[in-house]
Every structure is written in structure tokens, then in C-alpha cells.
Design an enzyme around this catalytic site. Structure first.
Site, PDB file in Angstrom:
ATOM      1  CB  SER A 210       2.926  -1.832  -3.846  1.00 51.94           C
ATOM      2  OG  SER A 210       3.886  -1.574  -2.835  1.00 51.94           O
TER       3      SER A 210
ATOM      4  CG  ASP B  43      -0.045   1.352   2.135  1.00 51.60           C
ATOM      5  OD1 ASP B  43      -0.733   2.320   2.506  1.00 51.60           O
ATOM      6  OD2 ASP B  43       0.229   1.122   0.934  1.00 51.60           O
TER       7      ASP B  43
ATOM      8  CE  LYS C  85       1.123   4.737   1.363  1.00 49.57           C
ATOM      9  NZ  LYS C  85      -0.112   4.469   0.599  1.00 49.57           N
TER      10      LYS C  85
ATOM     11  CD  GLU D 155       0.477   6.043  -6.775  1.00 49.49           C
ATOM     12  OE1 GLU D 155       0.316   5.808  -5.563  1.00 49.49           O
ATOM     13  OE2 GLU D 155       0.567   5.147  -7.641  1.00 49.49           O
TER      14      GLU D 155
HETATM   15  O1  KIV Z   1       1.687   0.645  -1.764  1.00 45.51           O
HETATM   16  C1  KIV Z   1       2.623   1.377  -2.105  1.00 45.51           C
HETATM   17  O2  KIV Z   1       3.724   0.929  -2.413  1.00 45.51           O
HETATM   18  C2  KIV Z   1       2.380   2.814  -2.145  1.00 45.51           C
HETATM   19  C3  KIV Z   1       3.412   3.690  -2.775  1.00 45.51           C
HETATM   20  C4  KIV Z   1       3.267   3.656  -4.245  1.00 45.51           C
HETATM   21  C5  KIV Z   1       3.358   5.085  -2.262  1.00 45.51           C
HETATM   22  O3  KIV Z   1       1.346   3.254  -1.714  1.00 45.51           O
END
Ligand code: KIV
Length: 304
Positions: free
Chosen positions: A60, A98, A128, A197
Site C-alpha cells: 500500500s 509485503d 506476505k 480483506e
Molecule cells: O498493502 C497493505 O497495506 C495490505 C493491507 C491492506 C493488509 O496488504
């Protein structure tokens, strides 16, 4: 907790770090897990001080800090810089990096190489990955390399185009059953937890009850084992359209704008800096300095 016994040991946890195994215990005790995104060291420090269990360096970041319209443009290099900053600020929370779009789509080998970069170069505790299906073999490969993986299903922003936009997922019985199957497959593949989500609350409740690993909800109802919000949404820093599941706990953007306006006004009115913000020098040094530079000063005054 589904780290396989034959997997190599993950990176040694730093002193004071929440043990990964504690997450399953929190689920068993029905004690909600707190996860928040962060993208820099001061943010990570604040999340740690506030007692967050997990800090996600979300892709994000592409939207919240890099100004893109979607998460897709985030690169490995950008995510590594942000993750490195976050791991410098967060002591107790587990830091999850992520994996950006493109870093795990090509092959298992490429995915393991990129996950290792997050651990070795940026100090991440886990990574993730979005999706199920082809993501399952990536999860197995990364967990097999000793790196804990968090899954992410439901609305997966990296594939928003394929999903027909940023919409809630699993709203028909058939699609909800598919989500439950995906959740089971990700658990079996070795994920230590799963982000849900934009999923209807009854579906998230069913998945949560079915899995031994903790679910972390965002727009998935209160029955998940934990909740996550994006830093800029939670604090009122993001100006774009907010999803239904966002709760703004502060309007920090307004506070920052007012402070900047006050600074600009003080500068323009010469009210800043004041005496206490200014350095002096010994009188005799000042006299010597002025005498030595008086010629130049007169020339400068003439030029004005
Ligand atoms: O990228 C992000 O912030 C996310 C969250 C919304 C879980 O994947």
C-alpha cells in the site's frame, strides 16, 4: 503453527521480539492480534510503543507514500528501503514485508530469492504474499527456505483488475466456499497467518473457526483473530476515496496542514526564527569579523 519441522531455522529473532509461535497462542486464548502498516522508522517506533503485535510494510506504500494510483508499481528496491527503515524502528512487533507485484509471480526460485532479500537485507521477520492458486507453491518454497509467510485472500489489490475492481469478495455461496478452500490450502502450504480483506463477516468467521492459524481481518468483521488497518487511513493522512472498512482514529493530516500554515505565516512575517532558535557568537569575535569584512559589506551594500 505450521512452520514445518524439517524447514531450516528462520533468522534468529532479535531480543525482545514477539515469538512467532505466540500468535497461535493468542488465537487459542481468543486474544485479538493487532496489526498496522508502517513505512518508516518513526512510524514503526510509534506502532511498537502503542503495543502493535505485527507491523506490515504493505505494498500500500505505493499509494500512501509514493503517490501511485494502485499498489502494482511498488518495486522490490522501494519495498526493501521501506522495510529496512521499519525494522530499525520496531523492536517487539514482528515485521512483515509485503512482496510486491512481480516479485513472486515468475517462479518459486525467484520468489525465494526475493523473500531472502527481505530477511537478509532489510531484517524482515516474515513476508506476505497475495492470492492462492499459483501462490501456493510459492508459499511452500519460501516456508521451505525457513521464512515465515502470511497469506492474503479476499480482495487482493495486486489483482484488482482481474477481480473487477476494489470490491468485496466471497459474497455468493460458491465464491465463499472457494475462499474457504483457498484458506485451507494456504494453511496447509505453511502460512503462519492469513489476511482476509473485504470478505463478508460470516464467511470470515467460518474461515477463522476452521483454521488453526490466526486470521487478520480488514473489512472482514470482528470475529477474525486480529485486525489490520493502513497507517494513513487510520490516522487521517490519506486523501483518496476511503473504503467502507476504514475507521479514522485521528485527523493527523489536518494537524500537519495547520502546523505547516503556521510555519509559512511565521516565515513570511519574520516571526521565525526567534532568539531561542538562533546562535550567537562572542562579542569580540563579532567585532573582528565585522572589521575584517567591512569592505566586502560596503561593496555588497552598493550592489543592492
Ligand atoms: O498493502 C497493505 O497495506 C495490505 C493491507 C491492506 C493488509 O496488504
Amino acid at each position: 503453527m505450521s512452520i514445518r519441522p524439517h524447514a531450516p531455522a528462520p533468522a534468529t529473532p532479535a531480543p525482545g521480539k514477539l515469538p512467532l509461535t505466540e500468535l497461535a497462542e493468542l488465537k487459542a486464548r481468543r486474544q485479538p492480534i493487532v496489526m498496522v502498516t508502517a513505512y518508516d522508522a518513526p512510524g514503526a517506533r510509534l506502532a511498537d510503543e502503542a503495543g502493535a503485535d505485527l507491523v506490515l510494510v504493505g505494498d500500500s506504500a505505493a499509494m500512501t507514500v509514493l503517490g501511485h494510483d494502485s499498489t502494482v508499481p511498488a518495486t522490490m528496491d522501494e519495498m526493501l528501503i521501506l522495510t529496512r527503515a521499519v525494522t530499525r524502528g520496531a523492536r517487539r512487533p514482528l515485521v512483515i514485508a509485503d512482496m510486491p507485484f512481480g516479485s513472486f509471480q515468475v517462479s518459486d526460485e525467484d520468489s525465494v530469492r526475493n523473500a531472502i532479500r527481505f530477511v537478509k537485507e532489510a531484517g524482515a521477520d516474515a513476508v506476505k504474499l497475495e492470492g492462492a492458486g499459483p501462490t501456493l507453491s510459492r508459499v511452500r518454497a519460501i516456508v521451505g527456505a525457513g521464512i515465515p509467510v502470511q497469506g492474503h485472500i479476499g480482495l487482493t489489490p495486486q489483482s484488482a483488475t482481474m477481480l473487477g475492481g476494489y470490491k468485496a469478495q466471497g459474497r455468493t455461496a460458491e465464491k465463499a466456499i472457494r475462499l474457504l478452500d483457498d484458506a485451507r490450502s494456504l494453511e496447509a502450504a505453511g502460512c503462519f497467518s492469513l489476511v482476509l480483506e473485504a470478505v463478508p463477516a460470516p464467511v470470515a468467521r467460518r474461515i477463522t473457526a476452521d483454521l488453526a492459524i490466526p486470521t487478520i481481518g480488514i473489512g472482514a468483521g470482528v470475529e477474525c483473530d486480529g485486525q489490520v488497518l493502513v497507517w494513513h487511513d487510520l490516522l487521517g493522512l490519506y486523501q483518496g476515496h476511503a473504503a467502507r472498512f476504514v475507521k479514522r482514529y485521528a485527523e493527523v493530516g489536518d494537524t500537519i496542514r495547520s502546523a505547516l500554515e503556521a510555519f509559512a505565516a511565521d516565515v513570511r512575517e519574520r516571526r521565525f526564527p526567534e532568539e531561542q532558535h538562533t546562535y550567537a557568537m562572542p562579542d569580540e569575535e563579532l567585532v573582528t569579523f565585522e572589521a575584517a569584512t567591512s569592505d566586502q559589506r560596503e561593496q555588497a551594500d552598493d550592489r543592492r
